[in-house]
Design a protein around this motif. Structure first.
Motif, PDB file in Angstrom:
ATOM      1  N   THR A  88      43.085  27.309  32.785  1.00  9.62           N
ATOM      2  CA  THR A  88      43.961  28.460  32.621  1.00  9.62           C
ATOM      3  C   THR A  88      43.204  29.109  32.427  1.00  9.62           C
ATOM      4  OG1 THR A  88      44.710  26.591  30.566  1.00  9.62           O
ATOM      5  CG2 THR A  88      45.391  28.183  30.395  1.00  9.62           C
ATOM      6  N   LEU A  89      41.950  29.669  31.845  1.00  5.42           N
ATOM      7  CA  LEU A  89      41.202  30.908  32.082  1.00  5.42           C
ATOM      8  C   LEU A  89      40.679  31.483  33.214  1.00  5.42           C
ATOM      9  CD1 LEU A  89      39.481  32.817  29.928  1.00  5.42           C
ATOM     10  CD2 LEU A  89      37.731  31.396  30.523  1.00  5.42           C
ATOM     11  N   THR A  93      42.530  34.915  34.429  1.00  2.00           N
ATOM     12  CA  THR A  93      41.948  36.131  34.795  1.00  2.00           C
ATOM     13  C   THR A  93      42.617  36.566  36.311  1.00  2.00           C
ATOM     14  OG1 THR A  93      39.927  34.496  36.319  1.00  2.00           O
ATOM     15  CG2 THR A  93      39.947  35.462  33.129  1.00  2.00           C
ATOM     16  N   ARG A  94      42.507  35.303  37.470  1.00  2.00           N
ATOM     17  CA  ARG A  94      42.779  35.374  38.424  1.00  2.00           C
ATOM     18  C   ARG A  94      44.631  36.242  38.161  1.00  2.00           C
ATOM     19  NH1 ARG A  94      41.922  32.172  42.880  1.00  2.00           N
ATOM     20  NH2 ARG A  94      41.940  33.050  45.087  1.00  2.00           N
ATOM     21  N   GLY A  95      45.166  35.798  37.634  1.00  2.00           N
ATOM     22  CA  GLY A  95      46.209  36.967  37.411  1.00  2.00           C
ATOM     23  C   GLY A  95      46.193  38.433  37.183  1.00  2.00           C
ATOM     24  N   LEU A  96      45.543  38.737  36.082  1.00  2.00           N
ATOM     25  CA  LEU A  96      44.953  39.887  35.021  1.00  2.00           C
ATOM     26  C   LEU A  96      45.122  40.309  36.805  1.00  2.00           C
ATOM     27  CD1 LEU A  96      43.206  38.899  32.309  1.00  2.00           C
ATOM     28  CD2 LEU A  96      45.867  39.981  32.737  1.00  2.00           C
ATOM     29  N   GLU A  97      43.732  39.562  38.028  1.00  2.00           N
ATOM     30  CA  GLU A  97      43.548  40.527  39.070  1.00  2.00           C
ATOM     31  C   GLU A  97      44.335  41.232  39.751  1.00  2.00           C
ATOM     32  OE1 GLU A  97      40.368  37.845  41.023  1.00  2.00           O
ATOM     33  OE2 GLU A  97      38.743  38.599  39.354  1.00  2.00           O
ATOM     34  N   GLY A  98      45.659  40.606  39.475  1.00  4.88           N
ATOM     35  CA  GLY A  98      46.395  41.140  40.630  1.00  4.88           C
ATOM     36  C   GLY A  98      46.480  40.121  42.103  1.00  4.88           C
ATOM     37  N   PRO A 104      42.977  35.012  48.742  1.00  2.78           N
ATOM     38  CA  PRO A 104      41.019  34.270  48.446  1.00  2.78           C
ATOM     39  C   PRO A 104      41.314  35.817  47.752  1.00  2.78           C
ATOM     40  CG  PRO A 104      41.637  35.159  50.605  1.00  2.78           C
ATOM     41  CD  PRO A 104      43.365  34.915  50.010  1.00  2.78           C
ATOM     42  N   SER A 105      40.523  35.559  47.166  1.00  3.04           N
ATOM     43  CA  SER A 105      40.409  37.175  45.267  1.00  3.04           C
ATOM     44  C   SER A 105      38.899  37.433  46.337  1.00  3.04           C
ATOM     45  CB  SER A 105      38.880  35.917  44.389  1.00  3.04           C
ATOM     46  OG  SER A 105      38.193  35.500  45.166  1.00  3.04           O
TER      47      SER A 105
END
Length: 106
Positions: A88-89, A93-98, A104-105
């Motif tokens: 979940t974390l 955090t991936r969603g917060l990065e947009g 891929p991040s």
């Protein structure tokens, strides 16, 4: 790059890999020989080195008490809860990065 230089690079890499294998085997044999000499020349403080399958060493070791089913379920549940929290974390955090879930991040 020309085909000749590519072949030369490949041949050199193959030679170096082969020499590295020979070097590692050579040192393994030397280490075994040195350990054998060390064991047979009387330099050890003890005369007998126990093996992992030695029965006497196993008999001297205290037995661990088996866990009950409730303890096992609690331990498994705590690991699953920790895994879910980390997943979940990571998703948050991936969603917060947009980033979108499939991309891929950076």
């Amino acid at each position: 790059a020309t085909p000749a230089s590519e072949f030369l690079a490949w041949a050199l890499q193959t030679l170096v890999i082969g020499l590295e294998l020979v070097r590692r085997c050579f040192w393994a044999v030397l280490r075994l020989e040195a350990e054998h000499l060390y064991n047979t020349e009387g330099f050890r403080r003890i005369d007998n080195v126990p093996m992992h399958f030695d029965r006497k060493a196993q008999e001297e070791r205290p037995e661990l008490e088996p866990k009950s089913r409730v303890q096992l379920l609690l331990e498994l549940g705590s690991y699953l809860l920790l895994l879910a929290a980390l997943a979940t974390l990571s998703a948050v955090t991936r969603g917060l990065e947009g980033g979108s879930p499939g991309s891929p991040s950076p």
